[in-house]
Every structure is written in C-alpha cells, then in structure tokens.
Design an enzyme around this catalytic site. Structure first.
Site, PDB file in Angstrom:
ATOM      1  N   LYS A  80      31.526  33.346  33.756  1.00  0.00           N
ATOM      2  CA  LYS A  80      31.545  32.704  35.085  1.00  0.00           C
ATOM      3  C   LYS A  80      31.190  33.715  36.170  1.00  0.00           C
ATOM      4  CE  LYS A  80      36.558  33.358  35.179  1.00  0.00           C
ATOM      5  NZ  LYS A  80      37.848  32.727  34.847  1.00  0.00           N
TER       6      LYS A  80
ATOM      7  N   TYR B 216      35.505  53.317  62.792  1.00  0.00           N
ATOM      8  CA  TYR B 216      36.102  52.217  63.562  1.00  0.00           C
ATOM      9  C   TYR B 216      37.611  52.397  63.695  1.00  0.00           C
ATOM     10  CZ  TYR B 216      31.840  49.397  63.205  1.00  0.00           C
ATOM     11  OH  TYR B 216      30.567  48.926  63.314  1.00  0.00           O
TER      12      TYR B 216
HETATM   13  C1  LIG Z   1      38.486  33.483  33.822  1.00  0.00           C
HETATM   14  C2  LIG Z   1      39.075  32.813  32.680  1.00  0.00           C
HETATM   15  C3  LIG Z   1      39.161  33.463  31.435  1.00  0.00           C
HETATM   16  C4  LIG Z   1      38.810  34.922  31.250  1.00  0.00           C
HETATM   17  O1  LIG Z   1      39.779  35.728  31.869  1.00  0.00           O
HETATM   18  P1  LIG Z   1      39.764  37.323  31.714  1.00  0.00           P
HETATM   19  O2  LIG Z   1      41.023  37.784  32.344  1.00  0.00           O
HETATM   20  O3  LIG Z   1      38.574  37.793  32.499  1.00  0.00           O
HETATM   21  O4  LIG Z   1      39.629  37.622  30.286  1.00  0.00           O
HETATM   22  C5  LIG Z   1      39.614  32.731  30.360  1.00  0.00           C
HETATM   23  N1  LIG Z   1      40.004  31.428  30.484  1.00  0.00           N
HETATM   24  C6  LIG Z   1      39.954  30.788  31.676  1.00  0.00           C
HETATM   25  C7  LIG Z   1      40.399  29.378  31.762  1.00  0.00           C
HETATM   26  C8  LIG Z   1      39.502  31.458  32.811  1.00  0.00           C
HETATM   27  O5  LIG Z   1      39.477  30.819  33.979  1.00  0.00           O
END
Ligand SMILES: *Cc1c(COP(=O)(O)O)cnc(C)c1O
Length: 377
Positions: A43, A265
C-alpha cells in the site's frame, strides 16, 4: 559510500533502495513461516518505495498475494504484472459502485461490513460468477471489519452467506509490536473462535510484527509490510532483517556562527560558542519531520553531527564543528539514514514508526535502485 560514483544527476539528495535486501527480507520471512503463505503489503506505493519495481522483484521471488489500501493502487499494481494469477487484495473495502472495477481488474475486495458482504453477494449472483473476497473480522482494532456480534448475526442466518464465496477471513493486530501485550493473545483467541464458524476458510492475522510473535500467529498467510524494509522484527535479539534504504543529502553551504548568533526560523537555536554550521538540502517536504528540529542526528564519515535549529521545508542545519574544516566542504554528502543511523533509529528519535518516515519521503530525492537485475519483466 558516495552515491555519485555511478550517478551524475545533480540533486540535493539521493535515496538508495536495495532491491536485493528487500528480496532477502521477504525470503527470510517466507522461510520463517514455513508452510504458511507469505504475502506482501504494498500500500501507499509500497510505503513510498515504488510499488511497481518492488512488486516485480517479489513476484520473481515467489510472492503471489499483494495487499494495497485503495482501489486505485490495486489498478496500478495489476498493470505491473504480465500474468493475471497474482492476487491483489484491496484493504479499504468495497466502496459503493465499485463492483465492476474490482471484477474487471481482477482485484479481491476485503469485505468490511454487512452491506459490503451483501453487495458482493448480489453482484456475484447477478453475474453468475464466484469471485473471491476476504472477510475482515474486527478482533479489537476497532477500525474496520465485522464486529463479533455482527458475525454472530450473519452466521445465524446462513442463507445470507450461501453462495458467497468466502475463501478467506482476516483480522489485524493492534499491539503486535509489543510482544508482551496481553492484547495479542486476546485477539488471536477471538479470531480463532470466529474461524470455527467457517470450517473451510483460510485465515490471516499477522502483519510484520505478528510474524515475529511466533508460529501460532502465522495461520494460513502472513502480511508483512514494513519488515520488507528491515523494520518491525521487534526482537530483543539482533534484527535478522537487512537494511534496505540509505538517504544522503548534500551540503549546500557552510558558515560559522559567532557566539550568541541564532539559526533558522524562530531563532530556536543560539550558539553558545563559535559554531560551524552546514546547511543540508532536505527538509520536511522530503519527509524529514519538523519535530526533529534541534532533536536529531546525521552522520559524516562515522562522526555524529546534531541537527540544530528548525527543520524547514527544504533545508536542515547541522553542527559540523567536530570535523576539521579541511575534511568537509560544500557539495559533500551527509548521511541521513544509513547503517550507522537506521530508519528505526530515526523513527525512534522522531517519536514515530518507520512506516511514517518511509511514506513521507516524498518525490524530490533522486532515487537509485540497487541490484535490479533480478526483477521479472
Ligand atoms: C498495513 C497493514 C499491514 C502491514 O503492516 P506492517 O506493520 O507494515 O507489516 C498488514 N495488514 C493490514 C490490514 C494493514 O493495514
């Protein structure tokens, strides 16, 4: 060490992504879970690292199930594969009116509520197909998925589910990165109870951290994301995963502050003595979080150099007084993330998770993919 050797593009910063290390981490997890299937979570453009390149490398390494968050990510990922067999699962669920898009692009929806179950069921019946889906059961995350009482309701009325091809159920751990948290065992037990209602389905619970919780959490499929990039093993022993990314940024200018002078800043840092400062070409627009102002480190040839002053959009300023002036100059590269100061180290200092740092790195770093020979075309 210097990335310029094989790349002459002039850029403020370089992001090296080592594909062999990603494949190594995938294979290490795959071996660790034995007969359990090892999927990959890609993702957010594979956590910002480039879904297309990484998907091809993992496909070649034998991965055949890929998770994304949104339907657009799913469509893009589908176009990366020459074969249609790879399974692409969309975690965010079956949005209103998206049934055709799922079907036409051969994407598998995660069904997160009863409405989505009914919609997918009706769609399948009308089209006389039996397209796969994954039923998401909420075991304590309280984010997405069917509650246990909703699950009881639908299993009491089996007619509603008859004909729906539920091949898989999944759930998600809330505290996987804290191995001793009682929540892990509780969620596992709720999930195993739910699984009993579906005698023939396969089940998936573990993210990266879940992989390292032990065999009982692996079930039929694990879903690592961040572990592919070397983080998330949460093991007290040494991390068996390989580092994947290195980030270097160029010194744009060097100056000497006199005692009492401020920098950046808000004039949030004041020199207590004469201080040599380098301005380095990355900022919060490049994922170097503003909360790291006056509160982080970089490295140069093994020497730890503190970030002083505020992180701005395009620049950080670091104290280089420790390095003799003839040993460092404008144009040299500072190590932002390296084997010395890893993604996990920076995440700890930033009080966040490596996932956030990776996904925020943005588009301005010049990217160099190392060891791409093995990627399937
Ligand atoms: C993002 C996600 C993962 C992977 O999580 P990691 O901590 O990056 O391994 C697995 N399952 C679901 C449902 C997620 O949203």
């Amino acid at each position: 060490m210097m990335p310029l050797a094989d790349n002459h593009k002039i850029s403020n910063s370089f992001l090296e992504i080592n594909i062999d290390s990603i494949v190594h981490n995938y294979q290490l997890i795959n071996t660790k879970v034995g007969n359990t299937e090892c999927a990959a979570v890609l993702k957010a453009d594979a956590y910002g690292m480039g879904a297309s390149v990484i998907a091809k490398a993992l496909d070649k390494a034998g991965c055949s199930t890929f998770f994304v968050a949104t339907i657009d990510e799913g469509i893009e990922l589908r176009a990366c594969f020459s074969k249609n067999e790879n399974k692409i699962v969309v975690l965010s669920g079956l949005l209103e009116g998206s049934e055709d898009i799922f079907y036409d692009n051969n994407l598998t929806p995660v069904l997160n509520d009863i409405e989505q179950i009914k919609k997918w069921y009706i769609y399948n019946r009308q089209k006389k197909i039996s397209a796969p889906s994954i039923l998401h059961i909420d075991t304590g995350m309280n984010r997405l998925g069917l509650t246990i009482s909703e699950l009881h309701d639908i299993t009491k009325k089996p007619a509603e589910l008859k004909g729906l091809h539920v091949g898989w159920i999944m759930s998600h751990l809330a505290c996987g990165d804290q191995p001793l948290d009682i929540m892990n065992k509780r969620q596992l037990s709720v999930f195993l109870n739910a699984k009993e209602k579906f005698p023939h389905v396969k089940a998936s619970l573990a993210n990266s951290a879940g992989v390292f919780l032990g065999k009982s959490y692996h079930l039929d499929m694990v879903r690592p994301g961040i572990a592919l990039y070397g983080s998330g093993s949460s093991s007290i022993d040494s991390n068996p995963l390989k580092q994947v990314i290195k980030l270097y940024s160029r010194i744009l200018q060097i100056r000497t502050l006199s005692r009492g002078a401020s920098i950046g800043y808000g004039a949030s840092y004041r020199a207590s003595k004469a201080t040599r400062v380098a301005t380095v070409g990355l900022g919060y627009a490049d994922g170097y979080l503003r909360s790291l102002s006056n509160h982080s480190w970089t490295f140069f040839n093994g020497v730890r150099l503190p970030v002083i002053g505020r992180v701005s959009m395009d620049y950080i300023t670091i104290d280089i007084t420790k390095i003799a002036s003839e040993k460092i100059k404008t144009g040299d590269f500072i190590e932002i993330i390296s084997d010395k100061f890893t993604l996990d180290d920076l995440a700890t200092v930033a009080n966040t998770v490596p996932h956030e740092l990776l996904t925020r790195l943005g588009t301005r770093h010049h990217r160099i993919y190392r060891n791409t020979d093995n990627i399937s075309k």
